[in-house]
Design a protein around this motif. Structure first.
Motif, PDB file in Angstrom:
ATOM      1  N   ALA A 135       0.829  -1.207   0.000  1.00 37.34           N
ATOM      2  CA  ALA A 135       0.000   0.000   0.000  1.00 37.34           C
ATOM      3  C   ALA A 135       0.865   1.259   0.000  1.00 37.34           C
ATOM      4  O   ALA A 135       0.554   2.237  -0.707  1.00 37.34           O
ATOM      5  CB  ALA A 135      -0.923  -0.013   1.215  1.00 37.34           C
ATOM      6  N   ASP A 136       1.953   1.239   0.755  1.00 41.52           N
ATOM      7  CA  ASP A 136       2.845   2.402   0.808  1.00 41.52           C
ATOM      8  C   ASP A 136       3.487   2.671  -0.548  1.00 41.52           C
ATOM      9  O   ASP A 136       3.415   3.785  -1.085  1.00 41.52           O
ATOM     10  CB  ASP A 136       3.908   2.168   1.877  1.00 41.52           C
ATOM     11  CG  ASP A 136       4.874   3.339   1.989  1.00 41.52           C
ATOM     12  OD1 ASP A 136       4.464   4.482   1.711  1.00 41.52           O
ATOM     13  OD2 ASP A 136       6.049   3.108   2.337  1.00 41.52           O
ATOM     14  N   LEU A 137       4.099   1.656  -1.139  1.00 33.24           N
ATOM     15  CA  LEU A 137       4.765   1.841  -2.427  1.00 33.24           C
ATOM     16  C   LEU A 137       3.753   2.062  -3.557  1.00 33.24           C
ATOM     17  O   LEU A 137       4.028   2.810  -4.500  1.00 33.24           O
ATOM     18  CB  LEU A 137       5.640   0.634  -2.746  1.00 33.24           C
ATOM     19  CG  LEU A 137       6.827   0.409  -1.811  1.00 33.24           C
ATOM     20  CD1 LEU A 137       7.654  -0.783  -2.267  1.00 33.24           C
ATOM     21  CD2 LEU A 137       7.702   1.644  -1.732  1.00 33.24           C
ATOM     22  N   GLU A 144       3.102   9.301  -8.650  1.00 32.87           N
ATOM     23  CA  GLU A 144       4.266   9.562  -9.504  1.00 32.87           C
ATOM     24  C   GLU A 144       5.491   9.987  -8.704  1.00 32.87           C
ATOM     25  O   GLU A 144       6.392  10.631  -9.248  1.00 32.87           O
ATOM     26  CB  GLU A 144       3.938  10.609 -10.574  1.00 32.87           C
ATOM     27  CG  GLU A 144       2.811  10.184 -11.497  1.00 32.87           C
ATOM     28  CD  GLU A 144       2.524  11.213 -12.581  1.00 32.87           C
ATOM     29  OE1 GLU A 144       3.072  12.333 -12.496  1.00 32.87           O
ATOM     30  OE2 GLU A 144       1.755  10.899 -13.506  1.00 32.87           O
ATOM     31  N   GLU A 145       5.529   9.611  -7.438  1.00 28.16           N
ATOM     32  CA  GLU A 145       6.724   9.903  -6.644  1.00 28.16           C
ATOM     33  C   GLU A 145       7.904   9.054  -7.094  1.00 28.16           C
ATOM     34  O   GLU A 145       9.057   9.521  -7.067  1.00 28.16           O
ATOM     35  CB  GLU A 145       6.444   9.652  -5.162  1.00 28.16           C
ATOM     36  CG  GLU A 145       5.451  10.603  -4.533  1.00 28.16           C
ATOM     37  CD  GLU A 145       5.272  10.346  -3.057  1.00 28.16           C
ATOM     38  OE1 GLU A 145       6.127   9.645  -2.470  1.00 28.16           O
ATOM     39  OE2 GLU A 145       4.290  10.828  -2.483  1.00 28.16           O
ATOM     40  N   ILE A 146       7.630   7.819  -7.504  1.00 30.47           N
ATOM     41  CA  ILE A 146       8.710   6.945  -7.957  1.00 30.47           C
ATOM     42  C   ILE A 146       9.345   7.511  -9.228  1.00 30.47           C
ATOM     43  O   ILE A 146      10.580   7.537  -9.366  1.00 30.47           O
ATOM     44  CB  ILE A 146       8.177   5.523  -8.204  1.00 30.47           C
ATOM     45  CG1 ILE A 146       7.477   4.981  -6.946  1.00 30.47           C
ATOM     46  CG2 ILE A 146       9.318   4.603  -8.614  1.00 30.47           C
ATOM     47  CD1 ILE A 146       8.359   4.892  -5.734  1.00 30.47           C
ATOM     48  N   ASP A 147       8.515   7.968 -10.169  1.00 34.51           N
ATOM     49  CA  ASP A 147       9.052   8.577 -11.391  1.00 34.51           C
ATOM     50  C   ASP A 147       9.837   9.835 -11.068  1.00 34.51           C
ATOM     51  O   ASP A 147      10.878  10.104 -11.691  1.00 34.51           O
ATOM     52  CB  ASP A 147       7.902   8.898 -12.358  1.00 34.51           C
ATOM     53  CG  ASP A 147       7.208   7.653 -12.869  1.00 34.51           C
ATOM     54  OD1 ASP A 147       7.854   6.587 -12.894  1.00 34.51           O
ATOM     55  OD2 ASP A 147       6.014   7.737 -13.229  1.00 34.51           O
ATOM     56  N   PRO A 156      15.168   4.075  -6.635  1.00 33.82           N
ATOM     57  CA  PRO A 156      14.160   3.531  -5.708  1.00 33.82           C
ATOM     58  C   PRO A 156      14.577   2.191  -5.102  1.00 33.82           C
ATOM     59  O   PRO A 156      14.164   1.867  -3.988  1.00 33.82           O
ATOM     60  CB  PRO A 156      12.915   3.373  -6.595  1.00 33.82           C
ATOM     61  CG  PRO A 156      13.142   4.275  -7.765  1.00 33.82           C
ATOM     62  CD  PRO A 156      14.621   4.285  -7.975  1.00 33.82           C
ATOM     63  N   MET A 157      15.382   1.431  -5.822  1.00 37.89           N
ATOM     64  CA  MET A 157      15.833   0.144  -5.297  1.00 37.89           C
ATOM     65  C   MET A 157      16.681   0.349  -4.047  1.00 37.89           C
ATOM     66  O   MET A 157      16.553  -0.399  -3.074  1.00 37.89           O
ATOM     67  CB  MET A 157      16.623  -0.600  -6.355  1.00 37.89           C
ATOM     68  CG  MET A 157      16.854  -2.067  -6.061  1.00 37.89           C
ATOM     69  SD  MET A 157      15.352  -3.053  -6.150  1.00 37.89           S
ATOM     70  CE  MET A 157      14.960  -2.874  -7.895  1.00 37.89           C
ATOM     71  N   ARG A 158      17.529   1.349  -4.063  1.00 38.77           N
ATOM     72  CA  ARG A 158      18.387   1.619  -2.911  1.00 38.77           C
ATOM     73  C   ARG A 158      17.626   2.363  -1.819  1.00 38.77           C
ATOM     74  O   ARG A 158      17.777   2.056  -0.633  1.00 38.77           O
ATOM     75  CB  ARG A 158      19.592   2.442  -3.353  1.00 38.77           C
ATOM     76  CG  ARG A 158      20.412   3.018  -2.190  1.00 38.77           C
ATOM     77  CD  ARG A 158      21.587   3.831  -2.693  1.00 38.77           C
ATOM     78  NE  ARG A 158      22.553   2.989  -3.395  1.00 38.77           N
ATOM     79  CZ  ARG A 158      23.633   3.463  -4.023  1.00 38.77           C
ATOM     80  NH1 ARG A 158      23.846   4.770  -4.055  1.00 38.77           N
ATOM     81  NH2 ARG A 158      24.460   2.641  -4.620  1.00 38.77           N
TER      82      ARG A 158
END
Length: 282
Positions: A135-137, A144-147, A156-158
Motif C-alpha cells: 500500500a505504501d509503495l 508519480e513519486e517513484i518517477d 528507488p531500489m536503494r
C-alpha cells in the motif's frame, strides 16, 4: 445482393479463446514471476552492496522496522495465545486417549516451535507487513513519486526497496521468536491450570525431545518468509496501475500471493529438514 461474411468456425473461436486466456492468465503470471525474481536478485545485491560500501540508509531501515512492528505486534499476540490454547486442547485430548500424558510437554512445545510459530508468522507477514509495504509503495507509484525520484537520480531500489527488504527479514525473525515465547507460555499455563498437569513433566519431556535445530529452523523459515513477502509486496506496489483501485488490487494480490507462496515454502523447508535431520528416539 451482397453475400454475408462467413461465420467463424468453432475451431477458430476456440483458438481465439485459448490465445486470450493464455495472454490474460498464464502469460501474465509468468511475466510477474520473472519480474519478481529479477527484482529480488537486484534488491538483494543492492542490499549487500550498500552494506559493504557503507551507503545503506539506516534511517529508513529503522523507520520501516518500527512501522512493521507496529502493524504486526498486536495481531501476532492476539493470534499466538489462542493458537497455543487450541494446540493444548487438541494435542492434550489425543495424548490423553493414548495414555501418554507424560509426553504432553514435548508434543505441545514441539508443535508450537516447529509449525505453530512459522504458520502464525506467515499469516502476519503476508497479511499485515506485506499489505502495508504494498500500500505504501503503491500510493507512491500512483502519485508519480517513484518517477520523480528516478528523474532526480535517486534509485528507488536503494532508497525504498532495500531498507524494506532488510526490515521485513528482521521483523519476521523477531515475530517468530515472539510467537514461540507467547505460544509456549500460553500452552504451559493452560496445561498447568486448565488441564491439571505438573510443571516438571511438561518441562522435562520438552527438554528431552527439543533440540536447538528446531528453533534455528523456525527462525530461518521466518527469515525466508520475510524476504519473499517483501519482494512480492515491493514488486506489486511499484507496478500498481489504475489509481486507488489499482493500489487496492495490488494489495489484495500481494496478500494472496505471499500467503500461498509462504505456506508452500513452509512445507518444502519442513520436508527438507525432516529428511536431513530425522527425529531421534530418546
Amino acid at each position: 445482393m451482397t453475400e454475408s461474411p462467413p461465420k467463424p468456425s468453432r475451431l477458430s473461436a476456440s483458438t481465439d479463446w485459448l490465445r486470450g486466456y493464455w495472454r490474460d492468465h498464464p502469460k501474465r503470471s509468468l511475466e510477474t514471476f520473472g519480474r519478481q525474481i529479477t527484482m529480488g536478485i537486484q534488491a538483494i545485491a543492492q542490499l549487500f552492496g550498500d552494506l559493504f560500501r557503507g551507503k545503506f540508509p539506516f534511517g529508513e531501515f529503522i523507520k520501516q522496522c518500527a512501522f512493521m512492528a507496529n502493524v504486526s505486534a498486536l495481531p501476532t499476540l492476539v493470534v499466538a495465545i489462542p493458537l497455543g490454547v487450541v494446540i493444548s486442547v487438541q494435542v492434550g485430548s489425543l495424548v490423553g486417549q493414548l495414555g501418554a500424558t507424560s509426553f504432553m510437554g514435548a508434543a505441545i512445545g514441539l508443535g508450537i516451535i516447529r509449525q505453530g510459530a512459522p504458520l502464525v508468522t506467515t499469516l502476519m507477514i503476508s497479511g499485515a507487513v506485506g499489505s502495508a509495504i504494498c500500500a505504501d509503495l503503491g500510493s507512491r507509484t500512483i502519485r508519480e513519486e517513484i518517477d520523480a525520484m528516478k528523474v532526480m537520480g535517486v534509485d528507488p531500489m536503494r532508497r525504498l526497496v532495500a531498507p524494506r527488504l532488510a526490515a521485513a527479514m528482521l521483523v519476521s525473525v523477531l515475530l517468530c521468536g515472539f510467537v514461540v515465547f507467547v505460544g509456549f507460555l500460553a500452552t504451559y499455563m493452560f496445561f498447568i491450570f486448565a488441564q491439571s498437569g505438573t510443571p516438571g513433566s511438561f518441562i522435562g519431556t520438552f527438554a528431552a525431545f527439543a533440540v536447538a535445530n528446531d528453533l534455528i529452523v523456525a527462525l530461518l523459515k521466518s527469515l525466508i518468509f520475510g524476504l519473499l513477502c517483501a519482494i512480492i509486496a515491493c514488486d506489486l506496489g511499484l507496478n500498481a496501475k489504475g489509481g486507488p483501485g489499482g493500489v487496492a488490487n495490488a494489495v489484495n494480490a500481494a496478500v494472496v500471493q505471499s500467503a500461498l507462496l509462504l505456506f508452500g515454502m513452509n512445507v518444502i523447508i519442513t520436508q527438507i529438514y525432516n529428511t536431513l535431520f530425522p527425529s531421534q528416539a530418546v
